[in-house]
Design an enzyme around this catalytic site. Structure first.
Site, short mmCIF file in Angstrom:
data_model
loop_
_atom_site.label_atom_id
_atom_site.label_comp_id
_atom_site.label_asym_id
_atom_site.label_seq_id
_atom_site.Cartn_x
_atom_site.Cartn_y
_atom_site.Cartn_z
N ASP A 83 0.77 -1.06 0.00
CA ASP A 83 -0.03 -0.01 -0.07
C ASP A 83 1.20 1.27 -0.07
O ASP A 83 1.68 1.12 0.99
CB ASP A 83 -0.81 -0.03 1.21
CG ASP A 83 -2.27 0.56 1.08
OD1 ASP A 83 -2.12 1.70 0.54
OD2 ASP A 83 -3.24 -0.12 1.54
N ASP B 201 -2.82 4.64 -2.22
CA ASP B 201 -3.94 5.35 -1.61
C ASP B 201 -4.15 6.61 -1.97
O ASP B 201 -3.31 7.45 -2.53
CB ASP B 201 -3.15 5.55 -0.10
CG ASP B 201 -4.13 5.85 0.93
OD1 ASP B 201 -5.32 5.13 1.41
OD2 ASP B 201 -4.22 6.89 1.54
N GLU C 228 -6.58 4.31 -5.82
CA GLU C 228 -7.47 4.50 -5.15
C GLU C 228 -7.98 5.84 -5.73
O GLU C 228 -7.38 6.81 -5.32
CB GLU C 228 -7.51 4.65 -3.60
CG GLU C 228 -8.85 4.40 -2.87
CD GLU C 228 -8.81 4.97 -1.58
OE1 GLU C 228 -9.53 4.74 -0.73
OE2 GLU C 228 -7.77 5.66 -1.13
N HIS D 205 -11.57 -2.45 3.58
CA HIS D 205 -11.37 -2.15 5.03
C HIS D 205 -11.98 -0.75 5.22
O HIS D 205 -11.92 -0.38 6.43
CB HIS D 205 -9.65 -1.99 5.05
CG HIS D 205 -9.12 -0.77 4.35
ND1 HIS D 205 -8.77 -0.80 3.05
CD2 HIS D 205 -8.69 0.42 4.96
CE1 HIS D 205 -8.26 0.29 2.84
NE2 HIS D 205 -8.24 1.03 3.96
N ASP D 206 -12.18 0.24 4.42
CA ASP D 206 -13.11 1.28 4.44
C ASP D 206 -14.58 1.06 4.39
O ASP D 206 -15.26 2.19 4.81
CB ASP D 206 -12.57 2.43 3.55
CG ASP D 206 -11.31 2.82 3.67
OD1 ASP D 206 -10.48 2.67 4.81
OD2 ASP D 206 -10.87 3.30 2.72
#
Ligand code: TEU
Ligand code: CA
Length: 563
Positions: free
Chosen positions: A113, A215, A257, A331-332
């Site tokens: 990440d 990210d 993302e 995960h969000d």
């Protein structure tokens, strides 16, 4: 995992530029919640190594590892204080190297990440930058003078709530943070900062990783003085430069993302001649069902016609160039089966149906840990049970503004980020087999029923269904490259589409509701063939009408239907 050059696929009809990752499936690990190996209640790298055989059994090709770097963990590692060190609670660099090697033995690659829109306020760059306008690393961050009244330079709000600017008294300027005040934004306009990031990326690439998930990458090209945060004027210049200076030519997978992505901008990131990324994560199927005023804290029910419109538009827009990522959760986000399926009466059926509809589209599927078990949302009762910085900040803001406690908690239980972060449910043993200590966040009490051990012994489980889908993508080119065509777009309960490649075709028909329905099948979808996968009794022909049980999905494969 990229194949050795010698085994590289020959270009196949259906795509002008085939890539190894077109038929890969990715599994996301949120390290703190996956497997604890030393009893401190926090998942770690050695825990992941212990579970590699499980992942190999599932058949995935790549792991996207949420951040494992040194961090004060204000945002569970999305606040990095040292890009080249591993957080001690997760392990050491040796553990990481062992993970890469052990994963490779099982043909699994590791995606790291890359969190480079911001660092932690404990990063040595920021510690240097703070306090003096002449500091060496001052310009690595975004500083502005106060407004004439002494207040923040503008009224930009942070994504986690409150102003996006924090005052540094010693130097008399404000710094920008689009997330928490402990996550200062980096200044991508500074070429030295960009060079430092590329150097760091190359350092990790040299440790044999297989790519990056990036990210909030759409935020790096911002033009803050004109109020532009996402999709800024320099974004694609930076991404092309990053490609050239780091992973370009290295045969890796990169996924950015990008909450702001539209089908049009997705082509800029992932178009085959652009020299940027492999693909982006887009979120229209998520945000479409957020409230206009209260966002995700007051979720709207999912409307199937609107959901299909989103998927169909993305499938069509990236049909000939670019590439889609495919996902229900991360995960969000809330748990897929709780958000889009039915986690009370038809958990197993609806989880399999959702997986089937998504995995048979064109794109690279991403599975969030526990999704393959049909893990459900947590239902926390009290704000003290939540751990997520965004949820805790928003709780303060909304309850101060008058929202009742119970209303906020209902919203957080429906859509908050902690739903995805409860420990992975491995068994019906203590703490679901996640830890022998006290887990850092409460385990979902339904682990007695929903766990990996139970799924592995039941050949009809969601786990085996996912394994089958992952395998089908490897063996059927029509799943990878077939042209997508949707049907019954206005049908409020039924999701129907076909894929077609050189006379091979696939027809997918799914019921998205808890009622039995009778669907009139469009002429083009009436066919006889082999049932490829289903969550009920397989049918091998679609006639004029089809009866579908709650959340039933049927997939027929045939050759020459359209020829
Ligand atoms: O998420 C980006 C992001 O904007 C999310 O926080 C999301 O918009 C939010 O949940 C919506 O309310 C990425 C990471 O995935 C997330 O975990 C990090 O907290 C965030 O960036 C900051 O790094
Ligand atoms: Ca641990």
């Amino acid at each position: 995992m990229p194949p050795d050059q010698s085994q590289e696929d020959l270009p196949r009809p259906g795509h002008p530029d085939p890539q190894w990752w077109h038929k890969s499936s990715v599994y996301q690990i949120y390290p703190a919640s996956f497997q604890d190996s030393n009893g401190d209640g926090i998942g770690d790298i050695n825990g992941i190594i212990l579970r590699l055989d499980y992942l190999q059994r599932l058949g995935i090709d790549l792991i996207w590892l949420s951040p494992i770097f040194a961090s004060p963990m204000r945002d569970n590692g999305y606040d990095i204080s040292d890009y080249c060190a591993i957080a001690p609670q997760f392990g050491t660099l040796d553990d990481f190297d062992r993970l890469v090697a052990e994963a490779k033995k099982r043909d699994i690659g590791i995606l790291l990440d890359l969190v480079v829109n911001h660092t932690s306020d404990q990063h040595h760059w920021f510690i240097d930058a703070l306090g003096s306008r002449n500091a060496k690393k001052r310009d690595f961050y975004v500083w502005r003078d106060p407004a004439p009244d002494g207040g923040a330079p503008n009224d930009l709000q942070s994504i986690f709530g409150g102003p996006a600017w924090t005052y540094d008294k010693a130097s008399g300027q404000y710094y920008l943070h689009q997330f928490s005040a402990h996550q200062p934004d980096l200044n991508w306009e500074n070429p030295d900062l960009r060079a430092a990031i590329y150097e760091m990326m190359n350092w990790w690439l040299d440790r044999n990783i297989t790519g990056f998930r990036m990210d909030v990458i759409d935020l790096i090209g911002k033009d803050i003085d004109h109020g532009i945060c996402a999709n800024g004027p320099h974004l694609h210049d930076y991404l092309r430069e990053m490609h050239q200076k780091s992973f370009g030519g290295k045969n890796v997978l990169t996924v950015g993302e990008a909450w702001s992505a539209t089908p049009k901008t997705a082509l800029l990131y992932s178009g085959r001649n652009r020299g940027e990324l492999s693909m982006v994560f887009q979120f229209e199927h998520v945000t479409r069902f957020w409230d206009k005023t209260y966002g995700k804290w007051r979720p709207k029910p999912v409307d199937l016609v609107a959901l299909k419109e989103v998927f169909n538009r993305w499938q069509n827009a990236l049909a000939d160039d670019g590439w889609n990522s495919l996902f229900w959760g991360n995960h969000d986000l809330p748990r897929a089966v709780s958000r889009y399926g039915n986690d009370t009466h038809y958990r197993v059926q609806s989880a399999k149906m959702l997986a089937t509809v998504l995995h048979l589209m064109k794109g690279t599927p991403f599975i969030f840990q526990g999704e393959e078990l049909g893990m459900t949302n947590a239902s926390f009762k009290d704000i003290s049970e939540f751990r997520d910085v965004e949820t805790l900040n928003m709780y303060q803001i909304h309850t101060k503004a008058g929202l009742a406690d119970a209303d906020f908690i209902a919203g957080a239980n429906a859509n908050g980020r902690d739903n995805a972060r409860t420990p992975m449910q491995w068994s019906n043993g203590p703490n679901a087999g996640f830890t022998t200590g006290a887990p850092w966040i409460k385990t979902n009490p339904n682990y007695n029923e929903i766990n990996a051990a139970a799924c592995l012994t039941d050949k009809n489980s969601i786990f085996w269904h996912y394994k089958k889908l992952i395998g089908l993508r490897k063996s059927c080119p029509v799943i990878v490259y077939g042209r997508y065509q949707s049907f019954l777009d206005d049908h409020p309960q039924c999701f129907a589409y076909m894929r077609e490649l050189n006379g091979e075709c696939l027809a997918v028909i799914a019921n998205f509701c808890a009622d039995q329905i009778s669907v009139e099948i469009p002429a083009a979808m009436r066919m006889r063939g082999d049932n490829l996968i289903t969550n009920y009794q397989p049918v091998s022909a679609f006639g004029a009408t089809l009866e579908l049980a709650p959340y039933e999905v049927q997939v027929i494969y045939c050759i020459n239907a359209m020829a």
